[in-house]
Write an enzyme that holds these catalytic residues in place. Structure first.
Site, PDB file in Angstrom:
ATOM      1  N   ALA A 204       0.831  -1.208   0.000  1.00 13.47           N
ATOM      2  CA  ALA A 204       0.000   0.000   0.000  1.00 13.47           C
ATOM      3  C   ALA A 204       0.861   1.251   0.000  1.00 13.47           C
ATOM      4  CB  ALA A 204      -0.929  -0.015   1.208  1.00 13.47           C
TER       5      ALA A 204
ATOM      6  N   GLU B  28      -2.755  -3.138  -7.414  1.00 11.56           N
ATOM      7  CA  GLU B  28      -3.220  -4.273  -6.616  1.00 11.56           C
ATOM      8  C   GLU B  28      -2.352  -4.319  -5.359  1.00 11.56           C
ATOM      9  OE1 GLU B  28      -3.081  -9.093  -6.914  1.00 11.56           O
ATOM     10  OE2 GLU B  28      -3.467  -7.996  -8.775  1.00 11.56           O
TER      11      GLU B  28
ATOM     12  N   CYS C 146      -1.309 -11.247  -0.079  1.00 14.23           N
ATOM     13  CA  CYS C 146      -1.994  -9.999   0.258  1.00 14.23           C
ATOM     14  C   CYS C 146      -3.384 -10.257   0.796  1.00 14.23           C
ATOM     15  CB  CYS C 146      -2.044  -9.075  -0.946  1.00 14.23           C
ATOM     16  SG  CYS C 146      -2.815  -9.801  -2.407  1.00 14.23           S
TER      17      CYS C 146
END
Length: 482
Positions: A222, A243, A277
């Protein structure tokens, strides 16, 4: 080994030498000179030169090349899977599944393009309305280390089918995986310049995004995603597909057999050593006996999860990607306040990259809303299902979430209120499919999910209104004087 592949030629890069190692043993598996800024510029120029000839090919010709690529992957799957295991430390059963997903991506992407971004035509009072889709141009693909074949492949295949060209920079942790992917595309007959490879670290990635690219397709953290948003704030012409990670919740409520629940928890939180993730990072359970029984079942199961090198007796978990990553994960776990139900730590007799699972009870404790990319699970006990939903949504992320329950009414409430892009019932949070979209919201993405929906960001729509002949429409002009 070669550090770059530019315009159909493998050669040494002009940057510094880099080495990739097996995290289980420290053995070098790849060594080469990486790309320089000049190499990156040349790679983008080659992709730009190849763009129109590639995009102008009949779509059937691009499909034929990608189907040959699939055949090459199948033919090389055993050797490729072993290379992935050596470079990432993942068990062979995982990397074999990764190769199968890579091969399966080709047919799924062909189907997705036809369904989501193909050609449609409707008759009009005169002429017709036609919807077409056109490729963007040069796509930069930045790959991750956890699925270094499957995830960049999930960007590259749809981009090539759409008619885009690619400059691919693998993770600096997994350069061999990226090289093998490009070698397979080369063997399939992808023309020179259509796919280019630049190896290296952050400075190579920076040089790539500073070029005149048309899109950035990224899988990673992120923090990196936020940087890319800022970097391209004044370049709206560049399509971004991000993503990113997640601080994913798993709620167990009226869930039935605690042993069955524990198996789902383990497969959600600890698979791939927590390096997915979509792994569960937070387990939310009821106060009292039901929640305690679930926690006890997880604590009973964890010691039975085998940890070991990829080429030993088939392990459930391997190492983290590096000893450095293990140190960061253990330090992050150490900063979490709460009761240690199971302390994560190094694994005796194995390299420093191996980390055992951890379970930390954070009930009543404020903890950082961060993704720890490791097998570390936080447990929170709450008094009601409404509190469980609120706790699950108490995150800036929104990638995956799960509910384990035998009460269908709870699922109806959960799926209607949870903020996540992948929401599973009585399945691990890591469950996904190439025939469905994959992506999140908030800090987990930018509303351009990948997997089946990758076709959407690899081409843009063009609406045309067409007449087959030049007709005299003078009479349609309002207010025309004689």
């Amino acid at each position: 080994m070669s550090g770059v592949f530019i315009d159909g030629v493998w050669k040494s890069g002009q940057g510094p030498e880099a080495v990739s190692t097996d995290p289980a043993t420290g053995e070098a598996v790849w060594r080469a000179a990486t790309a320089s800024a000049t190499d990156v510029e040349a790679a983008v120029a080659a992709a730009r030169k190849a763009f129109h000839p590639w995009a102008d090919l009949p779509r059937e010709a691009r499909i034929a090349i990608l189907r040959r690529y699939k055949a090459v992957l199948v033919e090389r799957s055993a050797a490729y899977a072993e290379a992935l295991s050596r470079e990432t430390g993942k068990a062979l059963w995982e990397t074999k599944a990764e190769l199968a997903s890579m091969a399966g991506k080709v047919d799924a992407s062909i189907k997705a393009y036809d369904e989501r971004t193909g050609v449609a035509e409707n008759a009009m009072p005169f002429g017709r309305a036609v919807l077409r889709h056109r490729p963007h141009g040069v796509m930069a693909v930045l790959g991750p280390f956890n699925f270094p074949g499957h995830l960049p492949n999930g960007h590259i295949v749809p981009a090539l089918l759409a008619g885009d060209t690619v400059v691919f920079k693998p993770s600096e942790e997994t350069p061999l995986a990226g090289q093998l992917l490009v070698e397979a595309l080369e063997a399939a007959g992808v023309p020179a310049g259509v796919v280019n490879l630049v190896q290296g670290g952050r400075e190579v990635g920076q040089a790539l995004i500073d070029q005149e690219i048309d899109g950035l397709l990224f899988t990673g953290s992120a923090q990196a995603g936020a940087f890319f948003r800022r970097h391209f704030a004044d370049r709206p012409d560049v399509i971004l597909a991000l993503e990113l990670g997640g601080n994913n919740p798993l709620v167990a409520w009226q869930a039935g057999d605690p042993v069955a629940v524990a198996a789902l928890v383990a497969q959600s939180a600890f698979i791939t050593t927590g390096q997915r993730c979509s792994c569960a990072r937070r387990l939310i359970v009821p106060n009292g006996a039901e929640g305690q029984a679930i926690i006890d079942a997880v604590l009973d199961l964890v010691p039975r999860l085998s940890i070991g090198p990829w080429n030993g007796d088939e392990p459930f978990m391997g190492p983290l990607i590096s000893e450095r990553a293990a140190g960061h994960a253990l330090a992050a776990a150490g900063r979490i306040e709460g009761k240690r139900l199971l302390e994560p730590g190094r694994v005796e007799g194995l390299s420093g990259a191996f980390v055992s699972p951890g379970l930390i009870d954070v009930t009543g404790v404020e903890v950082p809303d961060e993704e720890i990319f490791a097998p570390i699970l936080q447990v929170r006990r709450v008094a009601s299902f409404d509190e469980a939903l609120a706790a699950a949504n108490a995150t800036r992320y929104g990638l995956s979430a799960g509910l384990i329950s035998e009460n269908p009414a709870l699922w109806d409430r959960f799926v209607a209120r949870i903020r996540a892009g992948v929401v599973n019932l009585n399945r691990p949070t890591t469950g996904a499919a190439g025939t469905m979209p994959f992506g999140g919201l908030g800090a987990s993405g930018n509303h351009r999910p990948s997997a089946y929906y990758a076709a959407d960001y690899c081409a843009y729509p063009v609406a045309s209104f067409e007449a087959g002949a030049v007709l005299d429409t003078t009479g349609d002009i309002k207010g025309l004087r004689p």
